[in-house]
Design a protein around this motif. Structure first.
Motif, PDB file in Angstrom:
ATOM      1  N   THR A 179       0.869  -1.176   0.000  1.00  0.00           N
ATOM      2  CA  THR A 179       0.000   0.000   0.000  1.00  0.00           C
ATOM      3  C   THR A 179       0.905   1.225   0.000  1.00  0.00           C
ATOM      4  OG1 THR A 179      -1.628  -1.246   1.290  1.00  0.00           O
ATOM      5  CG2 THR A 179      -1.922   1.148   1.164  1.00  0.00           C
ATOM      6  N   ILE A 180       0.796   2.019  -1.050  1.00  0.00           N
ATOM      7  CA  ILE A 180       1.749   3.103  -1.277  1.00  0.00           C
ATOM      8  C   ILE A 180       0.999   4.396  -1.545  1.00  0.00           C
ATOM      9  CG2 ILE A 180       3.398   3.929  -3.028  1.00  0.00           C
ATOM     10  CD1 ILE A 180       4.405   0.965  -3.031  1.00  0.00           C
ATOM     11  N   ILE A 181       1.431   5.468  -0.897  1.00  0.00           N
ATOM     12  CA  ILE A 181       0.814   6.772  -1.125  1.00  0.00           C
ATOM     13  C   ILE A 181       1.634   7.545  -2.151  1.00  0.00           C
ATOM     14  CG2 ILE A 181       0.250   9.001  -0.061  1.00  0.00           C
ATOM     15  CD1 ILE A 181      -0.344   7.476   2.552  1.00  0.00           C
ATOM     16  N   VAL A 182       0.947   8.117  -3.115  1.00  0.00           N
ATOM     17  CA  VAL A 182       1.591   8.997  -4.103  1.00  0.00           C
ATOM     18  C   VAL A 182       0.860  10.336  -4.059  1.00  0.00           C
ATOM     19  CG1 VAL A 182       2.592   7.280  -5.657  1.00  0.00           C
ATOM     20  CG2 VAL A 182       0.185   7.825  -5.898  1.00  0.00           C
ATOM     21  N   THR A 183       1.595  11.391  -3.682  1.00  0.00           N
ATOM     22  CA  THR A 183       0.907  12.656  -3.417  1.00  0.00           C
ATOM     23  C   THR A 183       1.653  13.854  -4.001  1.00  0.00           C
ATOM     24  OG1 THR A 183       0.056  14.085  -1.624  1.00  0.00           O
ATOM     25  CG2 THR A 183       1.943  12.705  -1.084  1.00  0.00           C
ATOM     26  N   ASN A 184       0.925  14.677  -4.741  1.00  0.00           N
ATOM     27  CA  ASN A 184       1.480  15.947  -5.226  1.00  0.00           C
ATOM     28  C   ASN A 184       1.425  16.955  -4.090  1.00  0.00           C
ATOM     29  OD1 ASN A 184       1.735  14.875  -7.803  1.00  0.00           O
ATOM     30  ND2 ASN A 184      -0.072  15.916  -8.624  1.00  0.00           N
TER      31      ASN A 184
END
Ligand SMILES: [Mg+2]
Length: 189
Positions: free
Chosen positions: A62-67
């Motif tokens: 489970t990976i967060i990708v955030t601008n």
């Protein structure tokens, strides 16, 4: 609304799958016309902590990708973001959820950084660090069309999370499933 003939259950999601999660508007509430600059401004979306517990028990990663262009604009800095993220992870872990990694892009939109969604740099970084990640066995869950474009480029399953389904009706090729929020998505698996 479920657009595909198959339901999410038909995907047989197991530990060989990866979940890519957007942050703002998915895990925490959006601040209108502003950035979440400190922990006081960070408010979990209702049910999102429980949803992460459920989801991280199903997916292998489970990976967060955030601008986070508030950094590029000088409104906040990386230490502010680190502090928010360490406290967010603590809350998630206290509730038996697990996030393997958070990737963020500090650049402003105008720079068109390869790391900034809808560009795919953060996903490639993740696969470099976790080589078992298979984008064809990955889901991106986000609240903007930019997230859906990111997933489209990588051939992921794209899950749009919003109360406003008119947005995804306008982009039918970019959205595979849509739900009101992360909690509703997690129940559907
Ligand atoms: Mg978002």
């Amino acid at each position: 609304m479920k657009k595909l003939k198959l339901s999410l259950k038909n995907l047989n999601i197991d530990k060989s799958w990866t979940l890519f999660l957007d942050r703002d508007g998915v895990i925490n509430k959006l601040l209108p016309d502003d950035y979440v600059k400190n922990w006081d401004e960070f408010k979990f979306v209702g049910g999102s902590i429980d949803a992460i517990k459920t989801l991280s028990g199903i997916f292998g990663r489970t990976i967060i990708v955030t601008n986070q262009q508030g950094i590029g604009k000088g409104i906040m800095n990386e230490n502010d973001l680190d502090d928010i993220h360490s406290k967010m992870l603590k809350e998630i872990e206290n509730n038996n959820g697990k996030i393997d990694k958070i990737y963020f892009c500090p650049s402003i939109a105008e720079e068109n950084s390869f790391l900034r969604k809808p560009n795919v740099g953060m996903a490639l970084k993740a696969r470099k660090e976790f080589p078992e990640i298979n984008f064809r066995k990955s889901i991106i869950a986000g609240d903007t069309i930019s997230d859906m474009k990111f997933g489209f480029k990588l051939k992921m399953i794209k899950v749009f999370l919003s109360e406003n389904i008119d947005i995804c009706r306008a982009y039918p090729q970019l959205v595979d499933f849509s739900f009101k929020d992360l909690k509703e998505f997690s129940i559907e698996l």
